[in-house]
Design an enzyme around this catalytic site. Sequence first.
Site, PDB file in Angstrom:
ATOM      1  N   ASN A   7       0.871  -1.172   0.000  1.00  0.00           N
ATOM      2  CA  ASN A   7       0.000   0.000   0.000  1.00  0.00           C
ATOM      3  C   ASN A   7       0.909   1.223   0.000  1.00  0.00           C
ATOM      4  OD1 ASN A   7      -1.871   1.972   0.382  1.00  0.00           O
ATOM      5  ND2 ASN A   7      -2.792   1.087   2.233  1.00  0.00           N
ATOM      6  N   HIS A 182     -13.039   1.632   0.152  1.00  0.00           N
ATOM      7  CA  HIS A 182     -13.010   0.485   1.087  1.00  0.00           C
ATOM      8  C   HIS A 182     -13.564  -0.782   0.433  1.00  0.00           C
ATOM      9  CE1 HIS A 182     -13.485   3.504   4.654  1.00  0.00           C
ATOM     10  NE2 HIS A 182     -12.207   3.286   4.432  1.00  0.00           N
TER      11      HIS A 182
END
Length: 402
Positions: A7, A182
């Site tokens: 990430n 998300h």
Amino acid sequence: MKILVVNAGSSSIKFQLIDTKFDKLMAKGTLYRIGEKLGPENNVTFKANGKIFEDRKEIVGFNEGVKIIIDLLTNKNIGVLKRISEIEAIGHRIVQGAETFKKSTLITPKVIQQIEDLTPLAPLHQPGHIAGIKGFLSNLPNVPMVAVFDTVFHTTMPAYASRYAIPEIAYKKWKIRRYGAHGTSHKYISEQLEKLVGYKGKFIICHIGNGASISAVNKGRCLDTSMGFTPLEGLVMGTRSGDIEPTIITRVMEMTNKSAQEVISWLNKECGLLGVSGVSNDIRDVQKAAQDGNKNAKLAIDMFNYRIKKYIGAYAAALGGVDAIAFTAGTGENRPEVREQALRGLEFMGISIDNAKNENFERGVVQDITGKNSKAKIFIIPTDEEGMIAKETAEIVSKIQK
Ligand code: AMP
């Protein structure tokens, strides 16, 4: 398969090495201040084999950052990997896939360009993702890489849920629509709910962390989600206002002489729990202040919980009923009072929570907190975005290797 999940943010890389065969987290770490001046604190953290290693290192760019990660993973004294070639694939979390990407995708030069082309839709995230991909590409050119997008799960939304009620040019030319976020978490929780209830039902998933979003999922497909064109819309969050009437922006501009961009930044970074309470963006601090009599903190908590309830009601209507509700992420998994207040008074809809089970929950495990007469099942489910990215990466890479 040993998969490195990455990430990469604007000046950071978070990573986890996951063995998908054994569902095992082998190592995890974070690098901060990439391309920035060093601060007084340690900016490199690495956890493996029950030990934590910390360091303070100047990292001039993502290339150098990746070299540090490779050194840590192959460090003989730490003993995670013998050779870096043991890593079979890298999965990159990408915030914005827009309508270009409807599934996780093997990274090619064309895909890198397409992700870069989406920068106007996620200017704070996409450049970091690209820098991360390029850093790994130049250090590990032979390791296949997969892009896993936060938006993919939401691409199934029908137009009446994803579009804003503004003229078509805004969608067609300016790319304005609800993209959500998300998505990897919502997808993971949706799959867990299917296993728990035994069928693909009508689910409401509450991902309540520092950032927070709710989704309505029907038979495995996302019908609606609370985050919108950007993650600013929807619930009250740690520092984000969530839903707001747009003319508030011009009013704040007039009153403060801030630019439009500055007001948007204010709505993202200085509002929500932090802005209303004046205490903190962390719900634990706000709750403590509320208990100590701070009225603004109490109001912030009430607004936070009320907004969740409002969305649950709306999504139950949108779905035409609800078979299960799940709470996940930092707050959803750990704050019983949020779950209790968000569901209080919904018995008329067949939704009720078991207060004793909710309060005496065990951290980090799936739990059924359904009330006695509840028609809808209520669960706490720890999310696992990295595990999901590793799983999708492994699936795509095994297909191309066949
Ligand atoms: P996340 O964005 O999912 O990492 O969630 C982080 C947020 O969860 C924090 O800012 C806290 O407000 C909230 N939280 C509440 N209780 C806990 C807890 N016991 N552990 C971690 N986070 C918590």
